[in-house]
Design an enzyme around this catalytic site. Sequence first.
Site, PDB file in Angstrom:
ATOM      1  CB  CYS D   2      -0.872   0.036   1.249  1.00 20.12           C
ATOM      2  SG  CYS D   2      -1.975  -1.387   1.389  1.00 20.12           S
ATOM      3  N   GLY D  28      -0.798   0.875  -5.046  1.00 20.26           N
ATOM      4  CA  GLY D  28      -2.127   0.323  -4.782  1.00 20.26           C
ATOM      5  C   GLY D  28      -3.187   1.048  -5.572  1.00 20.26           C
ATOM      6  CG  ASN D 101       3.054  -0.438   2.826  1.00 22.26           C
ATOM      7  OD1 ASN D 101       2.551  -1.441   2.328  1.00 22.26           O
ATOM      8  ND2 ASN D 101       4.244   0.016   2.481  1.00 22.26           N
ATOM      9  N   GLY D 102       1.840  -2.912   4.989  1.00 23.78           N
ATOM     10  CA  GLY D 102       2.567  -4.048   5.533  1.00 23.78           C
ATOM     11  C   GLY D 102       1.632  -5.165   5.918  1.00 23.78           C
ATOM     12  CE1 TYR D 257       5.857  -4.972 -11.063  1.00 24.79           C
ATOM     13  CE2 TYR D 257       4.969  -5.229  -8.848  1.00 24.79           C
ATOM     14  CZ  TYR D 257       4.772  -5.030 -10.201  1.00 24.79           C
ATOM     15  OH  TYR D 257       3.511  -4.894 -10.691  1.00 24.79           O
ATOM     16  CG  ASP D 366       9.724  -6.804 -12.781  1.00 22.14           C
ATOM     17  OD1 ASP D 366       9.240  -7.623 -11.971  1.00 22.14           O
ATOM     18  OD2 ASP D 366       9.035  -6.199 -13.625  1.00 22.14           O
TER      19      ASP D 366
END
Lengths: 501, 501, 501, 501
Positions: D2, D28, D101-102, D257, D366
């Site tokens: 995110c 996101g 985020n996570g 990425y 990638d």
Amino acid sequence: MCGIVGIVGKSNVNQALYDALTVLQHRGQDAAGIVTCDSGRLFLRKDNGLVRDVFHQRHMQRLIGNMGIGHVRYPTAGSSSSAEAQPFYVNSPYGITLAHNGNLTNVEQLSREIYEADLRHVNTNSDSEVLLNVFAHELAGGGKLRPNQDDIFNAVRAVHNRCRGGYAAIAMITGYGVVGFRDPNGIRPIVFGKRDTEHGVEYMIASESVALDVLGFELIRDLEPGEAVYITNDGQLHTLQCATNGHYAPCIFEHVYLARPDSMIDGVLVYKARLRMGEKLAEKILRERPDHGIDVVIPIPDTSRTSAVELANHLGVKFREGFVKNRYIGRTFIMPGQAARKKSVRQKLNAIELEFRGKNVMLVDDSIVRGTTCKQIIQMAREAGAKNVYFCSAAPAVRYPNVYGIDMPSAHELIAHGRTTEEVAELIGADWLIYQDLEDLVEAVREGNPNITEFDCSVFDGKYVTGDVNEAYLGKIEQARNDAAMSQGNVASAIIDLHNN
Amino acid sequence: MCGIVGIVGKSNVNQALYDALTVLQHRGQDAAGIVTCDSGRLFLRKDNGLVRDVFHQRHMQRLIGNMGIGHVRYPTAGSSSSAEAQPFYVNSPYGITLAHNGNLTNVEQLSREIYEADLRHVNTNSDSEVLLNVFAHELAGGGKLRPNQDDIFNAVRAVHNRCRGGYAAIAMITGYGVVGFRDPNGIRPIVFGKRDTEHGVEYMIASESVALDVLGFELIRDLEPGEAVYITNDGQLHTLQCATNGHYAPCIFEHVYLARPDSMIDGVLVYKARLRMGEKLAEKILRERPDHGIDVVIPIPDTSRTSAVELANHLGVKFREGFVKNRYIGRTFIMPGQAARKKSVRQKLNAIELEFRGKNVMLVDDSIVRGTTCKQIIQMAREAGAKNVYFCSAAPAVRYPNVYGIDMPSAHELIAHGRTTEEVAELIGADWLIYQDLEDLVEAVREGNPNITEFDCSVFDGKYVTGDVNEAYLGKIEQARNDAAMSQGNVASAIIDLHNN
Amino acid sequence: MCGIVGIVGKSNVNQALYDALTVLQHRGQDAAGIVTCDSGRLFLRKDNGLVRDVFHQRHMQRLIGNMGIGHVRYPTAGSSSSAEAQPFYVNSPYGITLAHNGNLTNVEQLSREIYEADLRHVNTNSDSEVLLNVFAHELAGGGKLRPNQDDIFNAVRAVHNRCRGGYAAIAMITGYGVVGFRDPNGIRPIVFGKRDTEHGVEYMIASESVALDVLGFELIRDLEPGEAVYITNDGQLHTLQCATNGHYAPCIFEHVYLARPDSMIDGVLVYKARLRMGEKLAEKILRERPDHGIDVVIPIPDTSRTSAVELANHLGVKFREGFVKNRYIGRTFIMPGQAARKKSVRQKLNAIELEFRGKNVMLVDDSIVRGTTCKQIIQMAREAGAKNVYFCSAAPAVRYPNVYGIDMPSAHELIAHGRTTEEVAELIGADWLIYQDLEDLVEAVREGNPNITEFDCSVFDGKYVTGDVNEAYLGKIEQARNDAAMSQGNVASAIIDLHNN
Amino acid sequence: MCGIVGIVGKSNVNQALYDALTVLQHRGQDAAGIVTCDSGRLFLRKDNGLVRDVFHQRHMQRLIGNMGIGHVRYPTAGSSSSAEAQPFYVNSPYGITLAHNGNLTNVEQLSREIYEADLRHVNTNSDSEVLLNVFAHELAGGGKLRPNQDDIFNAVRAVHNRCRGGYAAIAMITGYGVVGFRDPNGIRPIVFGKRDTEHGVEYMIASESVALDVLGFELIRDLEPGEAVYITNDGQLHTLQCATNGHYAPCIFEHVYLARPDSMIDGVLVYKARLRMGEKLAEKILRERPDHGIDVVIPIPDTSRTSAVELANHLGVKFREGFVKNRYIGRTFIMPGQAARKKSVRQKLNAIELEFRGKNVMLVDDSIVRGTTCKQIIQMAREAGAKNVYFCSAAPAVRYPNVYGIDMPSAHELIAHGRTTEEVAELIGADWLIYQDLEDLVEAVREGNPNITEFDCSVFDGKYVTGDVNEAYLGKIEQARNDAAMSQGNVASAIIDLHNN
């Protein structure tokens, strides 16, 4: 049944058209549309839904111009599709838009003719689009670069020659004016009026006089059968009788159910006609059931209230609002894995037990069509404790389909089709049932304007005033209704009108 | 005023909550919301608008679970914001959602307390969010991992101790059950009932009994003042009186105007109370104006119809629906460069001249608040040709603001505030005016349930039953109303509720 | 500039049209539309927005039929309105819908003619509606009840005789077939191809070959200047040269900027033409600046990347993506009391300092139009630490407006209009600036197809191949642009297309 | 994965938050949300969709206040629901909102604990709601009426003690300030910076430095593992190391990425790390395939372009953009009676034959995850005429799931799970395949900041730096993914977040 309106004003007419459509909303809640004309350009907004849902601020801002027409739609019998909102538009000649109330009975032939004569493509099942193209074709025949009232009236005359059925229509000729016309039997209603403003006189044409009243217009009069009124964009009003064979036979069902009580149609105040229906029905009851023993008269809200009040007065019996209507009906949603449930009448009406418990109640409705709602209401009355439940209908037995623009079921769905009053009473579960006599209904309306010698009473007597409706035609529209019903599951909304998103 | 409902059922309750809200829609058309609970998870949908506009198929499909509550909102006096839809939610303890009808008079103090005691942040101006947090705080005080009925009732008891005002509320404890409670004076109404289904007994709590009727629930009874009912998610019903100081003083205005006529409130059928209001008003007219000379009694639709019918009966005068209501009112749009125009009463009502021309008409309304509409209606009656226009109000003169959840103007906006009946008559332009006497109004309602010895009649007599409403408080809410009105232009919708998009 | 597509298939073509429009979306992001034909009925959906936003499941379900056309729109120079989405529709003759890419230079005269000859009303500012009416008028002239390929081609022939400008168009004759045609100079591109399916051969006509590729169609060839292709609804393909004066002069700007690199236009792979532009530009640099001292070549993403790679190769200098494009640009909102702020180029591009710090950078763009973005980018390069910033344009200086359908500013807004290369360099702040020579550009494209002897290079050399563009015309469209810009504040979206909501 | 952002500014921060979210949109595209705080009141807008679709003018106008946080969401591995948009809100204590985020690996235990300790109800499957409640609980523990930085940091310290996994979070304490914190291993990135305005210094916390750059903020630095930064609403900035066991092990996949190339993460410019990946990959190719015979290097757009350019440089081979990406991908609609079709890679990429025909092409991506896209692309290359198709991945073989917030398939869906390079090559149809060596990847990143001694490379080597991830845990999340996938058909969108409509 639909509602139509047209205004030639002295400033933007969008709000007035919008307001008029809300006043006519009882004539159609299915779709709404307005087109206005400004400097030779048209601005259109139409969509399915109520007037208040179709028009938002952003639409109204764009509907500029001093001239425009509007429409509210109720799906018409014989049309299998519900996807066409009006007004319709053709770009040749002049750019013409049209709003229509009624139904053409020779629409198939007309559709073929306009394709063959003019290669005009009709993209919907709507007879209104056909009517527009016929009118457009005839107006184009004049070939005038700048059409005047004679050209307009000639086109209306040709429409009368070619079209069969009941129709009241309002068309706008881009840049020139607004024309209203009524079928030669005057089946569907249409009136016009005017109001003075600081900028000059403004004119309105509308389905019912109540639209004039509420907007402060003064009723001039009804259009006569076959007559047309043309108002130029600079405010000149012209009228002409465009039919040679016109004779008055207006639809009596407007007075029974369709019109607002405060409307004046063909010189008859609908409200007063309904009072008289109550009176005459009371007389019949007193005649046939002198010992009726009725304790209370209860209307099925809302239409029958006017008749019921007067019925009670004449019977000398109490009038009471024993049913309360739920004004905010919602939807029934289908949850995954659930079958669809039918909205029962319980969600629409609630009985006040106090008025039923232990009493002989006389329920009054404006008319009985399928009879399914009647039956449930009578059942509710019994559950609320009524001793006896009598039922009367302010209109005679409905036994035949309507072909002039009222969305009525086909014959075999009508509970009274091929049945006696007693058979209907038994089916709906009434202890006894009284229908208005047709002569009484006619008399109730005629008293308001004795000049009208005939009415279209086809749903009651099966006599179709246009003379072109036979068994074959009725069979075909019944078939069309059935086909439409059967395919509704997957195609119902499969048609996008060209003029819509 | 708002409408609230809660159901503990045996299958998905979304459709039943939705249907109940449509039946209660007359209590609030401003916003609607439903929250359901399934397997310890909540599903919420709420937004501004009518029930039918807020809930679409996609929302209903997600509102799964056998237990849920719902709300329809009417903006409450004293609240400057109109942006908060209910139910509200707090996640601690247990996850609680709440729907509230009424108004707390000590909301500022409570708001401060819950912040100080619990650091609970309240994000709206809504007293309902405060009520929820008070309840949540008190329930958390129990500290039970799994709350039972005693914990719930203790929390309600504490709410009663801390909150002042009128309130009926329904809260859902995620995973456990639904609780309804009523303020110790029973100012706002709340009832509960049950229905048997093939899967077992289902319970509903609702603002009015009509919601039970329409959905096939049987009314058990009203909650008593201060009482709470708790229905666990597995269907156990518990009730307890949670107030020590409770005494019955229900809001009499429910009977005058707010409630549906087919509702039974505190043992009184609203419909019958209104019939009696008509009777008593007739007696007063006969007493004060024995030679009244009235030709026709005409109600202002819709609420006053019940009283007016009976008033006419008792006067021995004809009852006639002289005004037709436009049921599809639209908006007035502002075009660029145009000033806003006010919707006049003409767009809401249309007079049938026939009933007015040359007659002495008695217009009947349920009550007179600001008087502006009255005045326009009387003017319409005169324009329709009435000889004399008399006016009567089924309720006494409204002279004081309401602080218990009815959105009533502040004192200086009430036409009768500080004025005699004659002065009001002159202002509204009536030839004469008759108000119901307060004793008669009370009697009209009490006859339905003589056990009720007192009513909240504060809008008529300025006596506030909670004892905490003084000049200072009234001044403050008047100020709040003014501030809200002034800032409405630019901030009205400036608040996004946290739980909404 | 717009993108157009038409398919005659063997099953529903809605998804294929939709997919083709997404592939052509780079040609117009302003509006999108699809019309399909099934059993003589048309189904239309069009609105402003990207393809993915305009078409939802409910629209696609209604777009049934094996034949249809689609359009993506970019506002065209000279049109002051942005409210018309395509395809357009006329109902006579046959019902014709049309999607158009290009611009007619004699639209005013045509508009007058079709009104006078046919009383056809044109409701928008769009020359596409005029083109449709001209085509319709000519096709109606045949008067055939059932038109065949000869009738179609005759109508196209007449269109070529009457219309001036650049145009590639696809029209659908309801019930009969789809026709594509290209102006006699072949200014705008249009190709056709086919694919085999289990139900038979399907045909597609499209603006660019890439739409064929992605959908698995095989390119047959480009339409020649003046040629038309007609595919009947049962899959017969006919082509005919309908112009007598046709000669190839395709728009070279398609190769510079408009087309996707993987498209093949008039036998030239755009990608390869761009590689050659890079080569030739490198040669010019080496010729003019043998000691250029360039450390790194950096493209302005995305179009110039192809040329830049090859330019770097030929210079023997590193190619690096020093600018990162923000792919999710949002809007700038205006808060109450705030002035509008301009989106700066910083929100679109971000410089990677590493590639600039202390270096001599050569920035490459496909062309320079207004020069404002250039200037900001060069400024960004300096702020990122560039020692010297050189700039080159894969196209020559843009000095004249485009009148064949590319939305290009008017002359006085073009930075190179009336200025030398050095003056432009100074204005944009480049240390030096190199433009491609026009001969080199022409050569770069021509190498792909030596048969093309001429291109429309009007934006570079001011020579308009249709021969009818003079100072007066250019002055008029410049005036129109200015008027449009000035009135945009209050009228921009004041026009509702008739076919839209 | 995110994107998160928080700003404490000197004027309304809504536009800045919005702009920052568009810059972070690559992290996101699933949902977006902003909450702002003004005078102790919160204003929230969040919904599914891109930033540009979620926020309209009417939302932005309401998002007032000088302080706020925002979030863009990508569905996280292990979460079966996609219905929760952030920020989340709890009202106690203080009113806290949080964007995360996570992924927490001990979310089940935490969820249980917060219910038991605090009776806090968590209504979603989102670990972010759990994280918020843990933080809220710990902050409430302080019990301060007015929390200062010490209270905030103590709460973060407690969060670190209780939570396992990778997390970067930004929380706003209503009325007090904004806090950002990073897990003790620094797995997920988070930076902060400042900018000077005429009203004073403004601070931003964000997932990536590029959000700072684009908005004109200057990067101060990355938060260290375990560190927190607290900015009070009056602009005081405090930082503190809140973990005792912190050690640097940032996620290396950000460089491969996830992150934008122009971001600086933990002192490493992502762009430069990718250049080095290309270099090292070239060296490996030269080492292993000295006679590689490659004619052209072609990237799979867009991420691999940076590596591919440098790879080509080092190989001394041409770099060419042989694939053109379709930037306007649409949907595949399901027509009645049709099975769903899969979007093939053909709709996303189009091959330019010229670059493939007869050549030995080296495709660069990638990384390779499921391998399905790879396979189709290689097939396209062959169809475009490639003689040999070689494939290289800038990252090593992905063999293990990610548990720290990247939405990666479970092990058995990874093509390289349990397979050799040769086996993968055969499966994807490459003539040969080269993966980056893990040491080379680590080295490529580390060269940018030698102080980082360890990275989370778990998707490559199966070593999870938090030490709590075992077979049982991996099995459980795989099971959860499968359950989610299976039930998606009927429940996918069955969850309405409480804070949403």
